[in-house]
Design a protein around this motif. Structure first.
Motif, short mmCIF file in Angstrom:
data_model
loop_
_atom_site.label_atom_id
_atom_site.label_comp_id
_atom_site.label_asym_id
_atom_site.label_seq_id
_atom_site.Cartn_x
_atom_site.Cartn_y
_atom_site.Cartn_z
N LYS A 136 0.89 -0.98 0.13
CA LYS A 136 -0.02 0.01 -0.10
C LYS A 136 0.97 1.21 0.22
CE LYS A 136 -4.59 -0.78 1.83
NZ LYS A 136 -5.44 -1.13 3.07
N HIS A 179 3.98 3.25 -0.29
CA HIS A 179 5.42 2.63 0.07
C HIS A 179 5.48 1.67 1.00
CE1 HIS A 179 5.73 6.48 2.26
NE2 HIS A 179 6.21 5.76 3.07
N GLU A 180 4.31 1.05 1.63
CA GLU A 180 4.55 0.16 2.57
C GLU A 180 4.20 -1.15 2.07
OE1 GLU A 180 4.66 3.30 5.66
OE2 GLU A 180 5.41 1.21 5.66
N ILE A 181 5.00 -2.24 2.69
CA ILE A 181 4.78 -3.73 2.57
C ILE A 181 4.16 -4.14 4.01
CG2 ILE A 181 6.04 -5.65 2.65
CD1 ILE A 181 8.53 -4.19 1.34
N LEU A 182 2.83 -4.54 3.80
CA LEU A 182 2.01 -4.76 4.82
C LEU A 182 1.89 -6.43 5.17
CD1 LEU A 182 -0.85 -2.30 4.22
CD2 LEU A 182 1.22 -2.11 5.69
N HIS A 195 -1.98 -6.15 7.63
CA HIS A 195 -2.42 -5.08 7.40
C HIS A 195 -1.40 -3.79 8.20
CE1 HIS A 195 -5.76 -6.37 6.06
NE2 HIS A 195 -6.41 -7.10 7.26
N LYS A 196 -0.22 -4.50 8.76
CA LYS A 196 0.78 -3.83 9.44
C LYS A 196 2.08 -3.65 8.63
CE LYS A 196 2.50 -4.09 14.26
NZ LYS A 196 3.92 -3.81 14.06
N SER A 197 2.52 -2.67 8.67
CA SER A 197 3.86 -2.15 8.02
C SER A 197 5.09 -3.03 8.52
CB SER A 197 3.93 -0.83 7.92
OG SER A 197 5.09 -0.67 6.98
N TYR A 225 9.15 -3.66 7.93
CA TYR A 225 10.57 -3.23 7.40
C TYR A 225 11.44 -4.60 7.30
CZ TYR A 225 14.91 -0.73 6.93
OH TYR A 225 16.13 -0.13 6.31
N PRO A 243 7.36 0.66 -2.46
CA PRO A 243 8.48 0.32 -1.73
C PRO A 243 9.58 0.28 -2.17
CG PRO A 243 6.48 -0.98 -1.28
CD PRO A 243 6.18 -0.34 -2.33
N ARG A 259 12.10 0.51 2.50
CA ARG A 259 11.27 -0.38 3.36
C ARG A 259 12.05 -1.78 3.40
NH1 ARG A 259 9.72 1.70 6.87
NH2 ARG A 259 8.21 -0.09 7.48
#
Ligand SMILES: CCC[C@@H]1NC[C@@H](O)[C@H](O)[C@H]1C(=O)O
Length: 599
Positions: free
Chosen positions: A281, A283-286, A289-291, A293, A503, A548
């Motif tokens: 979502k 620039h996040e990798i989930l 539903h949680k980012s 790194y 990301p 990320r």
């Protein structure tokens, strides 16, 4: 493309017997094995361990470097209780290609040295007797095969592998061989997709059998309690108050399929799965539903003595090293690994970017490995290559799609995307692969130094970016590293100022480092310099919120071809080849364990 690639199991309907151990082995430099009758065995065999690469066992260079045809043979007994079953041989990896014979009867061939294939030998075996399986194998490299390279013929007539990639061309039966007996009407595939929330998870499943659509399906927790049931070829398993599969905090449920015929179970297949979702979502990798790194590594299946062979002992050590250092991910560079690696990662909560062996698709970068300085995708070999490439993408996804640890699919490593001719190839590749994964996990490929924001013509394809960058090593090295940092920041500023909102994960960066070499102030190849280089990259990573993930090259030192740029292999490992820490390991541990595990 294989019909089914389910991992072998033994249960009330199925039998799985490994044929690992000592096999007969023989080189066939004249490629006359068939004419000499080797399909039913051969004299003067070399006694060869399986699984193993053959190369490093030998004490002479001609044998270690052997390129061409070679044969394996093994006698095996087929018990009468297998009568009425479909009898199969499953090869975990035959590198790079193989033709299988049983009792002298040709059964099938397979191309691709890093994915399993199954040979149906039901009509060729003698029940209650000893049988013999032989394989004619070949490890030559070609531009129209994966991994890409050439095979040269020296003036003395011997063949020599010329890889366009930076890992040794270890060859042989590198993974286990299984003798299987399954019902004639059997389950050959299944898939799952997930919806998860705090108080409920839904597993959408599909299961396929050779004949029949009548199934009973159950889901059990780690204590063996059945938490959901369903029936039919497709359906939903709804779990109240689920325990989700989390990064570095895994929880595995067991899904069990029973195939019914006239209400009676005729086959069953059970497997461990994890309830989790994967999304990109912005620039996040989930995950759930949680980012997340990503912290981890590029790796190799590589160890002393057995080469590219899968070794449970090495894998256990590598998983422990990754947990010790605070890693949560790795890329299966540059080929799909043995299924047991994914099972380990499922259990440990480690995320995998699963990579097909599409490596060496870049002449320039391979130049110090013997490539040519031209665009790889202008070559006449592309059409034939593509057939093998998409075939292995299909099998990789078919084999690995049900592992919770699989985060994404890497469809290529460092291809030459700076020319227009790459665009139609990648257009086709991303179109043909978009529906292969029921979970629709992200697809990507790694971008080499030459394939920057400015120069790559294929930036529209990846769902997130994997950057392989080597300022401080392959350019702007040593005292010039400050210019390397400036150049890296300049490229990232271009990404930042662009309209791209995906990301970026740094999938390769690092420095060859000779363990025990110390210098103050530092010098390249010293342990101090490796830390300085990673510290420079970490300063840059911490400056851009769309970065990320950080996966330095490589977890461990590994074998490559000999050459004036390699000191008995690639030494960019954070750990040595025998899995002991270089000083940089303690630097990385301090950085990564300061972050929350599921950050
Ligand atoms: C500039 C390309 C770097 C290259 N990337 C692919 C890896 O397989 C190699 O090992 C690595 C290296 O040369 O260290």
């Amino acid at each position: 493309m294989e019909k089914g690639l389910l991992y072998p199991v033994t249960n009330q309907f199925r039998q799985d017997q490994k044929l690992d151990g000592i096999w007969d082995f023989k080189f066939d430099p004249e490629a006359k094995g068939e004419a000499k009758g080797w399909t039913t065995g051969f004299d003067d065999p070399i006694k060869m361990p399986v699984p193993a690469s053959f190369n490093d066992f030998f004490t002479d260079k001609d044998s270690r470097e052997y390129t061409g045809d070679f044969w394996y043979a093994k006698k095996f007994f087929v018990p009468t209780y297998m009568d009425g079953k479909k009898i199969q041989l499953r090869f975990g990896a035959a590198t790079h290609r193989a033709t299988v014979y049983v009792n002298g009867q040709e059964i099938r061939s397979h191309e691709g040295g890093f994915l399993p294939f199954t040979a149906d030998i039901t009509d060729a075996v003698k029940l209650g007797e000893e049988n013999i399986v032989t394989l004619k194998m070949n490890n030559e490299l070609h531009r129209d095969a994966l991994p890409a390279g050439d095979t040269a013929t020296l003036k003395n007539g011997k063949k020599m592998a010329k890889p366009f990639f930076d890992f040794y061309n270890y060859s042989g039966l590198n993974r286990s061989v299984h003798l299987l007996a399954v019902p004639q009407n059997n389950i050959y595939d299944y898939s799952t997709t997930y919806e998860v929330s705090e108080d409920q998870a839904t597993v959408h499943y599909r299961v396929d059998a050779t004949d029949g659509k009548d199934f009973k399906v159950s889901l059990s927790d780690e204590d063996g309690n059945v938490v959901a049931t369903s029936e039919g070829q497709t359906g939903d398993l709804v779990v109240k108050n689920p325990t989700l599969w989390q990064v570095r905090d895994a929880y595995l449920y067991t899904i069990k399929f029973e195939l019914l015929d006239a209400g009676k179970a005729v086959d069953e297949y059970a497997d461990e799965i994890g309830l989790r979702t994967i999304e990109i979502k912005g620039h996040e990798i989930l995950v759930n539903h949680k980012s997340v790194y990503l912290r981890g590594f590029g790796r190799h299946e590589d160890s002393i003595y057995a080469g590219r062979a899968f070794d449970l002992n090495v894998e256990r050590r590598d998983m422990n090293l990754m947990k010790w250092i605070g890693a949560n991910s790795f890329r299966s560079s540059h080929y799909p690994y043995d299924e047991q690696v994914y099972k380990f990662a499922d259990r440990e909560g480690i995320l995998i970017t699963d990579e097909v062996p599409a490596v060496g698709f870049k002449m320039a970068a391979a130049s110090f490995l013997g490539g040519l300085n031209q665009s790889f995708f202008d070559g006449h070999w592309i059409d034939e290559l593509y057939k093998k490439h998409i075939d292995q993408v299909k099998d990789m996804i078919k084999r690995d799609k049900n592992h919770p640890s699989v985060l994404a699919w890497s469809l290529c490593n460092e291809p030459d995307t700076s020319t227009d001719s790459a665009v139609p190839y990648f257009t086709k590749l991303f179109n043909d692969s978009k529906d292969l994964d029921p979970e629709k996990r992200p697809r990507t490929f790694t971008l080499n130094e030459d394939d920057t924001f400015e120069t790559s013509k294929c930036l529209k394809f990846p769902d997130f970016y994997l950057l392989n960058r080597y300022p401080g090593w392959y350019h702007k090295w040593g005292y010039e590293i400050s210019d390397g940092e400036a150049g890296l920041r300049a490229e990232l500023d271009e990404w930042k100022n662009s309209d791209i909102d995906k990301p970026i994960v740094f999938s390769e960066y690092g420095a060859d480092t000779e363990p025990g070499l110390h210098k103050l102030p530092s010098i390249m190849w010293s342990e101090e310099y490796q830390i300085e280089l990673l510290d420079m990259f970490d300063r840059v990573f911490d400056s851009y919120d769309f970065i990320r993930g950080e996966q330095p090259w490589n977890l461990a030192d590994f074998q490559t071809v000999e050459g004036n740029m390699r000191v008995n292999g690639n030494k960019k490992g954070i750990f040595t080849r025998d899995r002991q820490p270089k000083a940089v390991a303690f630097y990385l541990k301090k950085r990564w364990t300061s972050l929350p595990l599921d950050y």
